[in-house]
Design a protein around this motif. Structure first.
Motif, PDB file in Angstrom:
ATOM      1  N   PHE A 198      18.956   4.242  25.924  1.00 20.20           N
ATOM      2  CA  PHE A 198      18.003   4.289  27.027  1.00 20.20           C
ATOM      3  C   PHE A 198      16.963   5.387  26.816  1.00 20.20           C
ATOM      4  CE2 PHE A 198      16.436   5.645  31.131  1.00 20.20           C
ATOM      5  CZ  PHE A 198      15.934   4.436  31.588  1.00 20.20           C
ATOM      6  N   ILE A 199      17.377   6.558  26.376  1.00 18.25           N
ATOM      7  CA  ILE A 199      16.420   7.650  26.141  1.00 18.25           C
ATOM      8  C   ILE A 199      15.453   7.269  25.027  1.00 18.25           C
ATOM      9  CG2 ILE A 199      16.228  10.009  25.284  1.00 18.25           C
ATOM     10  CD1 ILE A 199      18.807  10.598  26.859  1.00 18.25           C
ATOM     11  N   SER A 200      15.955   6.631  23.970  1.00 18.95           N
ATOM     12  CA  SER A 200      15.074   6.185  22.885  1.00 18.95           C
ATOM     13  C   SER A 200      14.067   5.160  23.389  1.00 18.95           C
ATOM     14  CB  SER A 200      15.902   5.581  21.749  1.00 18.95           C
ATOM     15  OG  SER A 200      16.807   6.528  21.247  1.00 18.95           O
ATOM     16  N   ALA A 201      14.537   4.216  24.197  1.00 13.34           N
ATOM     17  CA  ALA A 201      13.627   3.204  24.737  1.00 13.34           C
ATOM     18  C   ALA A 201      12.588   3.827  25.665  1.00 13.34           C
ATOM     19  CB  ALA A 201      14.431   2.134  25.481  1.00 13.34           C
ATOM     20  N   ALA A 202      12.989   4.823  26.460  1.00  6.73           N
ATOM     21  CA  ALA A 202      12.032   5.492  27.347  1.00  6.73           C
ATOM     22  C   ALA A 202      10.969   6.232  26.545  1.00  6.73           C
ATOM     23  CB  ALA A 202      12.770   6.455  28.281  1.00  6.73           C
ATOM     24  N   ILE A 203      11.357   6.863  25.455  1.00  6.29           N
ATOM     25  CA  ILE A 203      10.389   7.572  24.614  1.00  6.29           C
ATOM     26  C   ILE A 203       9.416   6.596  23.974  1.00  6.29           C
ATOM     27  CG2 ILE A 203      10.157   8.922  22.492  1.00  6.29           C
ATOM     28  CD1 ILE A 203      12.766  10.344  23.315  1.00  6.29           C
ATOM     29  N   VAL A 204       9.927   5.484  23.468  1.00  8.77           N
ATOM     30  CA  VAL A 204       9.059   4.472  22.864  1.00  8.77           C
ATOM     31  C   VAL A 204       8.099   3.899  23.906  1.00  8.77           C
ATOM     32  CG1 VAL A 204       9.059   2.168  21.816  1.00  8.77           C
ATOM     33  CG2 VAL A 204      10.631   3.918  20.997  1.00  8.77           C
ATOM     34  N   TYR A 205       8.609   3.632  25.117  1.00 10.91           N
ATOM     35  CA  TYR A 205       7.775   3.098  26.197  1.00 10.91           C
ATOM     36  C   TYR A 205       6.667   4.081  26.571  1.00 10.91           C
ATOM     37  CZ  TYR A 205       6.479   1.463  30.842  1.00 10.91           C
ATOM     38  OH  TYR A 205       5.790   1.038  31.941  1.00 10.91           O
ATOM     39  N   LEU A 206       7.011   5.365  26.686  1.00  7.36           N
ATOM     40  CA  LEU A 206       5.986   6.370  27.004  1.00  7.36           C
ATOM     41  C   LEU A 206       4.927   6.457  25.914  1.00  7.36           C
ATOM     42  CD1 LEU A 206       8.050   9.299  28.523  1.00  7.36           C
ATOM     43  CD2 LEU A 206       6.350   7.896  29.674  1.00  7.36           C
TER      44      LEU A 206
END
Length: 98
Positions: A84-92
Protein backbone atom coordinates in the motif's frame (compact mmCIF):
# COMPACT_ATOMS: atom_id res chain seq x y z
CA UNK A 1 19.63 -4.17 50.49
CA UNK A 2 18.99 -3.42 46.83
CA UNK A 3 15.86 -5.59 46.64
CA UNK A 4 13.96 -3.24 48.95
CA UNK A 5 14.54 -0.26 46.69
CA UNK A 6 13.54 -1.27 43.20
CA UNK A 7 13.93 1.81 41.01
CA UNK A 8 13.30 -0.07 37.74
CA UNK A 9 9.80 0.94 36.70
CA UNK A 10 9.96 4.65 37.65
CA UNK A 11 11.07 5.68 34.16
CA UNK A 12 8.13 3.86 32.60
CA UNK A 13 5.69 6.05 34.49
CA UNK A 14 7.70 9.18 33.77
CA UNK A 15 7.86 8.35 30.05
CA UNK A 16 4.08 8.58 29.81
CA UNK A 17 4.22 12.10 31.25
CA UNK A 18 6.77 13.12 28.62
CA UNK A 19 5.36 11.34 25.56
CA UNK A 20 1.61 11.95 26.07
CA UNK A 21 1.73 15.74 25.48
CA UNK A 22 4.00 15.20 22.49
CA UNK A 23 1.54 12.79 20.88
CA UNK A 24 -1.40 15.01 21.82
CA UNK A 25 0.28 17.89 19.99
CA UNK A 26 0.43 15.87 16.78
CA UNK A 27 -3.13 14.59 17.12
CA UNK A 28 -4.69 17.94 17.95
CA UNK A 29 -2.54 20.44 16.08
CA UNK A 30 -1.62 18.34 13.03
CA UNK A 31 -5.01 18.61 11.32
CA UNK A 32 -5.17 22.32 12.13
CA UNK A 33 -1.83 22.93 10.40
CA UNK A 34 -2.83 20.75 7.45
CA UNK A 35 -6.10 22.60 6.79
CA UNK A 36 -4.48 25.98 7.38
CA UNK A 37 -1.82 25.18 4.80
CA UNK A 38 -4.42 23.90 2.34
CA UNK A 39 -6.52 27.06 2.63
CA UNK A 40 -3.58 29.46 2.33
CA UNK A 41 -1.94 27.63 -0.61
CA UNK A 42 -4.81 28.18 -3.00
CA UNK A 43 -5.32 25.72 -5.84
CA UNK A 44 -2.12 23.82 -5.07
CA UNK A 45 -3.29 23.29 -1.49
CA UNK A 46 -6.67 21.99 -2.62
CA UNK A 47 -4.88 19.60 -4.96
CA UNK A 48 -2.81 18.29 -2.04
CA UNK A 49 -5.96 17.88 0.06
CA UNK A 50 -7.74 15.95 -2.72
CA UNK A 51 -4.79 13.60 -3.19
CA UNK A 52 -4.45 13.09 0.57
CA UNK A 53 -8.12 12.28 1.03
CA UNK A 54 -8.16 9.98 -2.00
CA UNK A 55 -5.28 7.97 -0.51
CA UNK A 56 -6.98 7.81 2.90
CA UNK A 57 -10.29 6.80 1.29
CA UNK A 58 -8.64 4.01 -0.71
CA UNK A 59 -6.86 2.80 2.43
CA UNK A 60 -10.13 2.67 4.36
CA UNK A 61 -11.86 0.77 1.56
CA UNK A 62 -8.95 -1.64 1.09
CA UNK A 63 -8.37 -2.50 4.73
CA UNK A 64 -12.08 -2.49 5.54
CA UNK A 65 -12.71 -4.97 2.75
CA UNK A 66 -9.81 -7.12 3.88
CA UNK A 67 -11.05 -7.10 7.47
CA UNK A 68 -14.59 -8.01 6.46
CA UNK A 69 -13.42 -10.80 4.18
CA UNK A 70 -11.11 -12.26 6.85
CA UNK A 71 -8.10 -12.09 4.52
CA UNK A 72 -6.30 -9.54 6.72
CA UNK A 73 -4.25 -11.50 9.24
CA UNK A 74 -1.22 -10.59 11.31
CA UNK A 75 1.12 -12.59 9.11
CA UNK A 76 0.09 -10.55 6.06
CA UNK A 77 0.18 -7.11 7.66
CA UNK A 78 3.76 -6.27 6.65
CA UNK A 79 3.18 -7.28 3.05
CA UNK A 80 -0.02 -5.21 2.81
CA UNK A 81 1.67 -2.21 4.43
CA UNK A 82 4.61 -2.37 2.01
CA UNK A 83 2.36 -2.78 -1.04
CA UNK A 84 0.00 0.00 0.00
CA UNK A 85 2.79 2.48 0.83
CA UNK A 86 4.51 1.68 -2.48
CA UNK A 87 1.26 2.19 -4.38
CA UNK A 88 0.62 5.49 -2.58
CA UNK A 89 4.10 6.74 -3.51
CA UNK A 90 3.63 5.75 -7.15
CA UNK A 91 0.18 7.41 -7.19
CA UNK A 92 1.58 10.65 -5.73
CA UNK A 93 4.42 10.68 -8.25
CA UNK A 94 2.00 10.06 -11.11
CA UNK A 95 -0.38 12.81 -9.93
CA UNK A 96 2.42 15.35 -9.59
CA UNK A 97 3.68 14.71 -13.10
CA UNK A 98 0.17 14.99 -14.51
Amino acid sequence: MTRRHDFGPWYSHAALLVVAPFLATFVLYGPVLFFRQVIRSGSRGWFVARVFFSIVFVAILLFGGLLLSGFYTESRVRIFAFVFISAAIVYLDWRQEK
